[in-house]
Design an enzyme around this catalytic site. Sequence first.
Site, PDB file in Angstrom:
ATOM      1  N   ASP A  61       1.012  -1.150  -0.042  1.00  0.00           N
ATOM      2  CA  ASP A  61       0.007   0.019   0.008  1.00  0.00           C
ATOM      3  C   ASP A  61       0.784   1.194   0.086  1.00  0.00           C
ATOM      4  OD1 ASP A  61      -2.194  -1.603   0.244  1.00  0.00           O
ATOM      5  OD2 ASP A  61      -2.657  -1.041   2.274  1.00  0.00           O
TER       6      ASP A  61
ATOM      7  N   ASP B  74     -11.235  -7.039   7.169  1.00  0.00           N
ATOM      8  CA  ASP B  74     -10.077  -7.989   7.091  1.00  0.00           C
ATOM      9  C   ASP B  74      -9.695  -8.509   8.548  1.00  0.00           C
ATOM     10  OD1 ASP B  74      -9.817  -7.902   4.315  1.00  0.00           O
ATOM     11  OD2 ASP B  74      -8.215  -6.344   4.452  1.00  0.00           O
TER      12      ASP B  74
END
Length: 306
Positions: A12, A246
Amino acid sequence: MSVVVVGSINQDVVARVARIPAPGETLLASSLVRTGGGKGANQAVAARRAGGAEVAFVGAVGTDAAGAALRAALEADGIDVSGVVQVDEVTGTALISVDASGENAIVVAAGANAARDSLTDAQGAVVASASVLLTQLEIPVALVRDAAAARGEGAWHVLNAAPSAPFASARDALLAATDVLIVNEHEALEAAGVEALDDAVAELARTVRGLVVTLGSRGCLVVCGDERTAVPAHVVTPVDTTGAGDTFCGVLAAALAASGRRPDAVGLDLLADAARAGAAASALAVTRPGAQDAVPTSDEVAAFRK
Ligand code: ADP
Ligand code: NA
């Protein structure tokens, strides 16, 4: 007792900006941070920090430095990475702009995550050792189906059908190989192709032993056959909700593994207990910036639940 997560792993790249740029516009970022991400890797970290089960991650990175660093970070977290292969592609990358109000715009390049649609023999051996297989859909659907077929007799398959688009195209085949389906509200509606949540729940619950529909700050709905119960969310002040789902999925899978039960023994109590563990960990995660970095340890969750 082990959780094997088959899924995506990304770098990311997060830029803080005053506002999301318009087409053709160039803006200066106030900061740039690179962190580990990808639904699969995030869920593996959450399962590992929950304790109670060995955790392995199975996926693909590129031959670049980012791939090696991401793999090493998972290993440093105590996750078995023997099922992470290197492919001749760039490592999966998410380019994320976050504006001053916390709103974001994200571009994901799947890269290595999309490179393979079957397991290598070594990856198959890792999957065969799982008591709980946990998958999501940021990797090819064919790879998820291959993983489900490679799991041992009596092993759970928990499928987090996110993102929803690939799920819709292969729904029946995936559900036939799934014990517990986890979707958020948006994914439930998309997956069932209906407009009312009740209809989506009825439709999806018919084909799986267990269904969990997460509802953000409204908690989640747990369904087993004709029985259902609502698990409330903890009341917290959110800082960054990225990766809440998640964390929830990884911790729920770890709780199923720690129970020592097999999927044919699933009942509402077992699944709701696992969802409560997920709800506590994900509530803590939303009070912290980031996704993977925000996942709490079991000690932190235990203190929070007191
Ligand atoms: P996703 O991130 O996949 O969209 P949700 O937003 O439904 O998933 O969040 C998953 C779970 O995380 C919820 O069921 C809830 O338990 C917890 N959660 C999410 N947002 C919050 C919040 N603002 N406050 C407390 N818990 C939250
Ligand atoms: Na967070």
